[in-house]
Motif scaffolding. Structure first.
Motif, PDB file in Angstrom:
ATOM      1  N   UNK A 144       3.133 -17.248  -9.744  1.00  0.00           N
ATOM      2  CA  UNK A 144       4.481 -16.729  -9.546  1.00  0.00           C
ATOM      3  C   UNK A 144       5.135 -16.185 -10.815  1.00  0.00           C
ATOM      4  N   UNK A 145       4.671 -16.602 -11.987  1.00  0.00           N
ATOM      5  CA  UNK A 145       5.335 -16.222 -13.242  1.00  0.00           C
ATOM      6  C   UNK A 145       4.406 -15.446 -14.171  1.00  0.00           C
ATOM      7  N   UNK A 146       3.213 -15.949 -14.408  1.00  0.00           N
ATOM      8  CA  UNK A 146       2.316 -15.316 -15.388  1.00  0.00           C
ATOM      9  C   UNK A 146       1.780 -13.997 -14.869  1.00  0.00           C
ATOM     10  N   UNK A 147       1.300 -13.958 -13.626  1.00  0.00           N
ATOM     11  CA  UNK A 147       0.742 -12.710 -13.059  1.00  0.00           C
ATOM     12  C   UNK A 147       1.115 -12.611 -11.589  1.00  0.00           C
ATOM     13  N   UNK A 148       2.391 -12.388 -11.267  1.00  0.00           N
ATOM     14  CA  UNK A 148       2.840 -12.440  -9.861  1.00  0.00           C
ATOM     15  C   UNK A 148       2.272 -11.338  -8.974  1.00  0.00           C
ATOM     16  N   UNK A 149       2.253 -10.097  -9.444  1.00  0.00           N
ATOM     17  CA  UNK A 149       1.734  -9.012  -8.608  1.00  0.00           C
ATOM     18  C   UNK A 149       0.240  -9.181  -8.368  1.00  0.00           C
ATOM     19  N   UNK A 150      -0.492  -9.560  -9.408  1.00  0.00           N
ATOM     20  CA  UNK A 150      -1.933  -9.791  -9.284  1.00  0.00           C
ATOM     21  C   UNK A 150      -2.207 -10.902  -8.281  1.00  0.00           C
ATOM     22  N   UNK A 151      -1.435 -12.000  -8.352  1.00  0.00           N
ATOM     23  CA  UNK A 151      -1.684 -13.150  -7.490  1.00  0.00           C
ATOM     24  C   UNK A 151      -1.227 -12.901  -6.058  1.00  0.00           C
ATOM     25  N   UNK A 152      -0.390 -11.909  -5.820  1.00  0.00           N
ATOM     26  CA  UNK A 152       0.125 -11.664  -4.460  1.00  0.00           C
ATOM     27  C   UNK A 152      -0.690 -10.605  -3.715  1.00  0.00           C
ATOM     28  N   UNK A 153      -0.964  -9.477  -4.359  1.00  0.00           N
ATOM     29  CA  UNK A 153      -1.680  -8.389  -3.680  1.00  0.00           C
ATOM     30  C   UNK A 153      -2.894  -7.879  -4.463  1.00  0.00           C
ATOM     31  N   UNK A 154      -3.147  -8.390  -5.639  1.00  0.00           N
ATOM     32  CA  UNK A 154      -4.261  -7.865  -6.417  1.00  0.00           C
ATOM     33  C   UNK A 154      -4.030  -6.404  -6.758  1.00  0.00           C
ATOM     34  N   UNK A 155      -5.061  -5.582  -6.548  1.00  0.00           N
ATOM     35  CA  UNK A 155      -4.905  -4.153  -6.840  1.00  0.00           C
ATOM     36  C   UNK A 155      -4.724  -3.328  -5.556  1.00  0.00           C
ATOM     37  N   UNK A 156      -4.267  -3.961  -4.488  1.00  0.00           N
ATOM     38  CA  UNK A 156      -4.090  -3.236  -3.221  1.00  0.00           C
ATOM     39  C   UNK A 156      -2.979  -2.178  -3.349  1.00  0.00           C
ATOM     40  N   UNK A 157      -3.192  -1.050  -2.701  1.00  0.00           N
ATOM     41  CA  UNK A 157      -2.211   0.040  -2.678  1.00  0.00           C
ATOM     42  C   UNK A 157      -2.087   0.561  -1.241  1.00  0.00           C
ATOM     43  N   UNK A 158      -1.063   1.358  -1.007  1.00  0.00           N
ATOM     44  CA  UNK A 158      -0.911   1.996   0.300  1.00  0.00           C
ATOM     45  C   UNK A 158      -0.462   3.441   0.099  1.00  0.00           C
ATOM     46  N   UNK A 159      -0.741   4.258   1.076  1.00  0.00           N
ATOM     47  CA  UNK A 159      -0.391   5.679   1.026  1.00  0.00           C
ATOM     48  C   UNK A 159       0.999   5.871   1.613  1.00  0.00           C
ATOM     49  N   UNK A 160       1.917   6.279   0.775  1.00  0.00           N
ATOM     50  CA  UNK A 160       3.315   6.426   1.198  1.00  0.00           C
ATOM     51  C   UNK A 160       3.556   7.844   1.735  1.00  0.00           C
ATOM     52  N   UNK A 161       2.768   8.202   2.748  1.00  0.00           N
ATOM     53  CA  UNK A 161       2.908   9.506   3.409  1.00  0.00           C
ATOM     54  C   UNK A 161       2.735   9.308   4.911  1.00  0.00           C
ATOM     55  N   UNK A 162       3.382  10.089   5.716  1.00  0.00           N
ATOM     56  CA  UNK A 162       3.208   9.948   7.177  1.00  0.00           C
ATOM     57  C   UNK A 162       1.825  10.415   7.613  1.00  0.00           C
ATOM     58  N   UNK A 163       1.334   9.807   8.671  1.00  0.00           N
ATOM     59  CA  UNK A 163       0.035  10.213   9.218  1.00  0.00           C
ATOM     60  C   UNK A 163       0.146  11.546   9.937  1.00  0.00           C
ATOM     61  N   UNK A 164      -0.944  12.314   9.918  1.00  0.00           N
ATOM     62  CA  UNK A 164      -0.932  13.619  10.584  1.00  0.00           C
ATOM     63  C   UNK A 164      -0.901  13.482  12.095  1.00  0.00           C
ATOM     64  N   UNK A 165      -1.623  12.485  12.605  1.00  0.00           N
ATOM     65  CA  UNK A 165      -1.703  12.289  14.043  1.00  0.00           C
ATOM     66  C   UNK A 165      -1.462  10.815  14.354  1.00  0.00           C
ATOM     67  N   UNK A 166      -0.877  10.511  15.497  1.00  0.00           N
ATOM     68  CA  UNK A 166      -0.645   9.107  15.860  1.00  0.00           C
ATOM     69  C   UNK A 166      -1.960   8.323  15.917  1.00  0.00           C
ATOM     70  N   UNK A 167      -1.930   7.109  15.407  1.00  0.00           N
ATOM     71  CA  UNK A 167      -3.123   6.255  15.425  1.00  0.00           C
ATOM     72  C   UNK A 167      -4.021   6.440  14.222  1.00  0.00           C
TER      73      UNK A 167
END
Length: 590
Positions: free
Chosen positions: A440-463
């Motif tokens: 929670x203090x020394x490496x909070x982002x690493x301990x919560x999600x590691x190096x996971x990322x997401x694409x902050x763009x809408x999908x072209x087609x549903x699904x």
């Protein structure tokens, strides 16, 4: 491919656990008194320390497994990472976590107290005459352990029936899916959360005092512990000087027998000086015997020789550890200030931070290293062992105390079985606190999600998943505050972060104590660190005289010349003989 990757992660964890078992065994054999060694105490201490360190080292496994489901370069889930597959991974991790946490709690609260009373029940005289049997010892130990069993049952019952925090349930700032998930626990999980939250909070108080002090003292101890004369040479020289001293005393005693008035004043002064010198030489002889590992377990002797091999590097290692401690201190201070200022809901949820607003070096290093397993695992192992060793140094320096009274002393080769068991309980609680602090203090982002990322763009087609192949700027790291629907499907929080954050949300008073104690930890560290820049603090007044005598003797070993010759003699266990047959050390002949 997914099965191979998962298997390799668990194999790396198994190798680390075996390594931890060896480290725990070395620690126990080095510190316990050889004459008071008991098989039950040794076994329980080694097993307990291995279990608690294995619990902490499950964190990078947790991070690696959930991160393996995500393609961080494209910000989406891998094709094989279906929801059912991800749920299986999380479920397996939960089982391992709950097993290890429950084991740690039972060892700390029941097994170790039972072993303590079992050892105390032993009566050598009664056993020899047949008045004490194994059954009577077991029953005597069990009677005293009943109180601890009642305590464990009470803790779990309180956790089972205590209601959710009303403020947390009614806080509109916790409407995100991440926080709702944390509040959806059953009564059994909540009981375990309460029990471990309580133990973690108690351990944090010990963590502040002992680990905070040890983090500053460990580098100094390494820097100041590089002798220039080997233990075998010291033993040989001391034996020769002791024989000369006693021969001179015999001469004076013989001279005294032929005089009616006894020795004259000059001879009396010389005799008194010889007697004082004899006591010093005897202590020095004992120190040399301890340093060389005579009459000690083979594991201790091997450890002493390993220490001798790396002795010339202690100065460099001490400086590196000092820099590492300052790096950890800086990172913890940055995160703590960031949480205090920018937490989502402050004390209502244990100061959960959505994302780091300030560059934090340790977290950055771990996030980057997590992309290439097992680099982050090795770094995490070194960090945990550094904090664990700091805790040991802190306990050995401060001692086991009740208020201002010293109950037990922890010293190499002189630790009683009772003291070793109490120290093991303290280390168990401290490691639970280290679990919180690192995650929670020394490496909070690493301990919560590691190096996971997401694409902050809408999908072209549903699904379909959104495509960020040509839009790398739209790839963002996963955080607790990610309100994008895509993030919900892509970002999988680690089991440990969900567990700890669940504890601090369900029981906010634990979260408040755990968080603000980090500032106390930083205060203890910086105070001891600044103090050690000028002098080593003397924390045990009752042992001051003996420590001064032993420090004076060890000071004879701490000069800066010809360390490598002393090291080689410590490794081989032999001294050099010159042509005259006497011992020669660093150019001096005795």
């Amino acid at each position: 491919m997914a099965l191979i990757q998962t298997s390799l992660i668990w194999v790396a964890y198994a190798v680390a656990v075996v390594l931890l078992l060896v480290i725990a065994a070395v620690f126990v054999f080095i510190y316990q008194a050889p004459r008071d060694r008991a098989a039950s105490v040794t076994t329980v201490c080694i097993f307990t320390m291995s279990a608690l360190l294995a619990t902490v080292l499950l964190i990078p496994v947790d991070i690696a497994l959930v991160s393996s489901t995500s393609n961080s370069s494209e910000g989406r889930k891998k094709d094989w990472a279906t929801p059912n597959h991800v749920d299986d991974i999380v479920h397996t991790l939960k089982i391992v976590y709950y097993t290890l946490y429950s084991l740690d709690a039972l060892l700390c609260l029941i097994v170790i107290p039972f072993t303590y009373f079992y050892y105390e029940e032993y009566d050598e005289d009664a056993t020899e005459v047949g008045e004490q049997t194994l059954g009577s010892r077991l029953w005597g130990a069990f009677k005293y352990t009943i109180a601890f069993i009642v305590l464990v049952v009470a803790i779990f019952l309180i956790g089972f029936f205590v209601p959710f925090a009303k403020k947390a349930k009614g806080d509109s700032r916790l409407d995100l899916d991440y926080f709702k998930h944390l509040l959806q626990q059953n009564h059994g999980e909540r009981a375990l959360s309460f029990a471990l939250g309580l133990l973690m909070t108690i351990g944090t108080l010990l963590y502040v005092l002992y680990t905070g002090a040890g983090l500053a003292l460990l580098p100094v101890a390494l820097i100041k512990s590089a002798p220039s004369i080997s233990a075998p040479s010291l033993a040989a020289n001391t034996a020769s000087q002791l024989e000369q001293n006693r021969e001179r005393q015999r001469q004076l005693d013989g001279r005294n027998e032929g005089r009616d008035g006894g020795l004259d004043s000059r001879d009396r002064r010389e005799l008194k000086a010889l007697i004082r010198e004899e006591r010093t030489l005897i202590r020095r002889e004992r120190l040399a015997a301890e340093s060389s590992g005579e009459d000690r377990h083979w594991l201790v002797k091997s450890w002493i020789k390993v220490e001798a091999v790396f002795r010339p590097l202690k100065l460099i290692g001490g400086l590196l550890f000092m820099l590492l401690a300052l790096l950890v201190f800086t990172s913890m201070l940055i995160t703590a200030i960031d949480k205090a200022k920018n937490s989502v809901c402050k004390a209502h949820c244990g100061y959960i931070l959505g994302y780091l607003n300030i560059f934090q070096p340790v977290n950055y290093i771990f996030v980057k290293a997590s992309k290439v397993f097992p680099v982050d695992y090795i770094l995490f192992l070194l960090l945990v062992l550094f904090l664990f060793s700091s805790s040991v140094v802190g306990i050995a320096t401060v001692g086991i105390r009740f208020l201002w009274l010293t109950v037990f002393k922890i010293r190499k080769g002189h630790t009683s079985p009772q003291a070793l068991l109490v120290a093991t309980v303290m280390l168990t609680l401290i490691v639970l606190a280290i679990n919180y602090s690192v995650a929670m203090i020394v490496a909070p982002q690493y301990a919560t999600f590691g190096h996971q990322t997401f694409c902050d763009r809408p999908a072209r087609h549903p699904g379909e998943q959104p495509d960020c192949t040509h839009h790398h700027r739209a790839i963002k790291p996963c955080t607790e505050l990610s309100d994008n629907p895509v993030a919900k499907d892509v970002c999988t929080p680690t089991v440990l972060s969900s567990f700890i954050n669940g504890v601090t949300i369900d029981f906010p008073f634990f979260g408040v104590i755990l968080f603000w104690s980090q500032f106390a930890f930083l205060g203890v560290y910086i105070t001891v660190f600044l103090t050690t820049l000028f002098r080593t603090p003397k924390l045990d007044e009752d042992q001051l005289d003996r420590d001064l005598e032993e420090d004076e003797e060890e000071g004879l070993l701490a000069s800066t010349g010809r360390r490598f010759g002393a090291t080689w003699q410590d490794i081989t266990g032999r001294t050099r003989k010159n042509n005259y047959g006497s011992t020669e050390t660093n150019g001096e002949r005795s």
